[in-house]
Design a protein around this motif. Structure first.
Motif, PDB file in Angstrom:
ATOM      1  N   THR A  98       0.836  -1.203   0.000  1.00 20.05           N
ATOM      2  CA  THR A  98       0.000   0.000   0.000  1.00 20.05           C
ATOM      3  C   THR A  98       0.871   1.253   0.000  1.00 20.05           C
ATOM      4  OG1 THR A  98      -0.115   0.043   2.412  1.00 20.05           O
ATOM      5  CG2 THR A  98      -1.878  -1.109   1.252  1.00 20.05           C
ATOM      6  N   ARG A  99       0.254   2.311  -0.426  1.00 19.77           N
ATOM      7  CA  ARG A  99       0.858   3.640  -0.378  1.00 19.77           C
ATOM      8  C   ARG A  99      -0.079   4.511   0.432  1.00 19.77           C
ATOM      9  NH1 ARG A  99       4.254   4.849  -5.191  1.00 19.77           N
ATOM     10  NH2 ARG A  99       3.680   6.973  -4.691  1.00 19.77           N
ATOM     11  N   GLN A 101      -1.332   8.697   1.033  1.00 22.11           N
ATOM     12  CA  GLN A 101      -1.257  10.119   0.721  1.00 22.11           C
ATOM     13  C   GLN A 101      -1.602  10.874   1.994  1.00 22.11           C
ATOM     14  OE1 GLN A 101      -4.086  12.199  -1.993  1.00 22.11           O
ATOM     15  NE2 GLN A 101      -2.194  12.751  -3.042  1.00 22.11           N
ATOM     16  N   LYS A 127       4.940  13.098   6.847  1.00 20.14           N
ATOM     17  CA  LYS A 127       5.733  12.235   5.960  1.00 20.14           C
ATOM     18  C   LYS A 127       7.128  12.036   6.534  1.00 20.14           C
ATOM     19  CE  LYS A 127       7.701  11.778   1.374  1.00 20.14           C
ATOM     20  NZ  LYS A 127       7.896  12.330   0.045  1.00 20.14           N
ATOM     21  N   SER A 138       9.114   6.751  -0.733  1.00 15.25           N
ATOM     22  CA  SER A 138       8.497   6.552  -2.055  1.00 15.25           C
ATOM     23  C   SER A 138       7.058   6.049  -1.942  1.00 15.25           C
ATOM     24  CB  SER A 138       9.328   5.577  -2.890  1.00 15.25           C
ATOM     25  OG  SER A 138       9.369   4.306  -2.256  1.00 15.25           O
ATOM     26  N   ARG A 139       6.667   5.590  -0.772  1.00 15.94           N
ATOM     27  CA  ARG A 139       5.287   5.105  -0.553  1.00 15.94           C
ATOM     28  C   ARG A 139       4.378   6.208  -0.031  1.00 15.94           C
ATOM     29  NH1 ARG A 139       5.439   0.427   3.436  1.00 15.94           N
ATOM     30  NH2 ARG A 139       3.214   0.425   2.955  1.00 15.94           N
ATOM     31  N   ILE A 140       4.936   7.378   0.214  1.00 17.35           N
ATOM     32  CA  ILE A 140       4.169   8.456   0.838  1.00 17.35           C
ATOM     33  C   ILE A 140       4.152   9.661  -0.095  1.00 17.35           C
ATOM     34  CG2 ILE A 140       3.947   9.935   2.854  1.00 17.35           C
ATOM     35  CD1 ILE A 140       5.950   7.991   4.278  1.00 17.35           C
ATOM     36  N   SER A 141       2.972  10.127  -0.405  1.00 16.20           N
ATOM     37  CA  SER A 141       2.849  11.390  -1.140  1.00 16.20           C
ATOM     38  C   SER A 141       2.104  12.383  -0.253  1.00 16.20           C
ATOM     39  CB  SER A 141       2.106  11.188  -2.463  1.00 16.20           C
ATOM     40  OG  SER A 141       0.788  10.742  -2.230  1.00 16.20           O
TER      41      SER A 141
END
Length: 172
Positions: A98-99, A101, A127, A138-141
């Motif tokens: 999973t990612r 946001q 973050k 890279s999994r967090i925006s």
């Protein structure tokens, strides 16, 4: 003299190009984070607050990850929210495909521009904290909605506290 005029003209053209180049860009730049944008959804998911608000006209704040809240005019992670972020990090590490946001939100006080910037700083703070807990960046925006998507619409401190938050949207 002719040489001096050319140098001045060339310098002026370079300066003009530097000023106009960002305005000509076709990319929308976010304030913070990878894949972020101000007031628009990331291209990796569609379950964020904006989409939810468009579909239902309300915000529920539900999901497997918990929101954190901020004091007035700050983007510091409060001690009580450290445990919330640790639980969120644990969930993310248990679900490595999973990612997430991180949405930065603000209360209604202050200008739109100020709150967009503050919301971006709040999302980036979460973050950064998650990264220190071992979640890959890279999994967090991040995205900032400023004061545009309030959880509560009353005009008092208890309502404003609910709106000063980071909301975490899980994306596949």
């Amino acid at each position: 003299m002719n040489r001096g005029w050319r140098a001045a003209s060339l310098g002026g053209l370079v300066a003009l190009g530097l000023i106009l180049a960002p305005g000509c860009s076709s990319k929308t730049k976010g304030l913070q984070g990878e894949g972020s944008g101000v007031g628009r959804e990331s291209n990796i998911g569609s379950q964020g607050s904006l989409e939810q608000f468009k579909n239902t006209g309300t915000l529920s704040g539900s999901g497997p990850l918990s929101d954190i809240h901020f004091g007035y005019n700050t983007y510091n992670i409060e001690p009580q929210d450290g445990s919330v972020l640790k639980q969120n990090a644990s969930w993310l590490q248990s679900n490595p495909r999973t990612r997430v946001q991180v949405e930065g939100h603000c209360d209604e006080r202050g200008s739109e521009e100020y709150n967009i910037a503050l919301g971006a700083k709040r999302a980036q703070a979460a973050k950064d904290y998650l990264e220190t807990l071992g979640v890959e960046g890279s999994r967090i925006s991040t995205i900032s909605y400023g004061k545009e998507l309030p959880m509560c619409t009353d005009h008092d401190e208890s309502c404003w506290q609910q709106n000063r938050r980071d909301h975490f949207v899980v994306q596949q």
